[in-house]
Write an enzyme that holds these catalytic residues in place. Structure first.
Site: not given
Length: 242
Positions: A85, A87, A113, A129, A153, A193
């Protein structure tokens, strides 16, 4: 004068090395001992603890936003794979999701998530998802429209094989990008990322077709011994430009 993330001067003479050393315990792997020692001596870890962030990764998105300014007041933000959490915490402050900055627009932060995430004031967290059918429609419904920022991320589970892990995270980033194409407002931003390793060409080509600018950045908070970097794609051209 140069300062570390914890604000201490690094240029003074006669300073003692106050690093914490961790002795190997019976039953603990050497790699675990090294990880623990690195965590205890990491200035970003200490700063995160002092400032209430859930992890040092918060400073990566902070540093990226300082440079590219995509988390603006009023922005609608989607954080893919948001656990734990950090970010989301940064985004809540930057987009004024709690309305704490008078005279500024109030933004929205939506975290999704596969696992439960502890509640974050100012953020709406959902178990989802993002790869499932209809996930993009659910996100737009929760947002009340399209997003201004989609950020990720996420990292694929490590296999221990560098090339395999690289391919896995590139694939994950590509799927996140396609999700962003479905939910982003024209002019929006995608941040994700990736791992350096030679297979990023198709991803870069894809993003350059859909965004006006694509940058590859390694923020200071990203450890120097890590192969991670971040792609920041700004100026989404719109979903009609296939």
């Amino acid at each position: 004068m140069a300062k570390t993330p914890d604000g201490k001067n690094t240029s003074g003479r006669g300073q003692r090395d106050l690093k914490v050393k961790v002795k190997s315990a019976r039953g603990r792997k050497l790699s675990s001992t090294r990880w623990l020692q690195r965590q205890l001596n990491d200035p970003y870890v200490k700063r995160a603890q002092a400032e209430g962030y859930r992890g040092r990764a918060a400073y990566k998105i902070l540093e990226l936003d300082e440079k590219y300014r995509f988390l603006v007041p009023g922005a609608r933000v989607v954080d893919l794979g948001c656990a734990p959490g950090g970010w989301c915490q940064v985004a809540v402050k930057r987009v004024n999701a709690l309305g704490e900055r008078p005279g500024k627009k109030v933004g929205t932060v939506l975290g999704i998530d596969l696992q439960e995430v502890e509640p974050i004031a100012g953020a709406e967290i959902h178990l989802l998802d993002f790869l499932e059918d209809g996930a993009d429609d659910k996100v737009k419904e929760w947002l009340g429209g399209k997003a201004d920022v989609v950020m990720s991320d996420m990292a694929a589970a490590s296999s221990g094989h560098k090339q395999t892990d690289h391919l896995r995270i590139i694939h994950l980033c590509e799927t996140a990008a396609y999700f962003a194409f479905d939910v982003l407002e024209e002019g929006g931003t995608f941040v994700a990322k990736v791992l350096a390793g030679g297979a990023e060409g198709e991803l870069q080509k894809l993003l350059k077709q859909r965004f006006t600018k694509v940058a590859n950045v390694k923020p200071p908070a990203s450890r120097s011994d890590s192969s991670e970097k971040f792609v920041v794609a700004t100026g989404f051209r719109g979903s009609s430009d296939a």
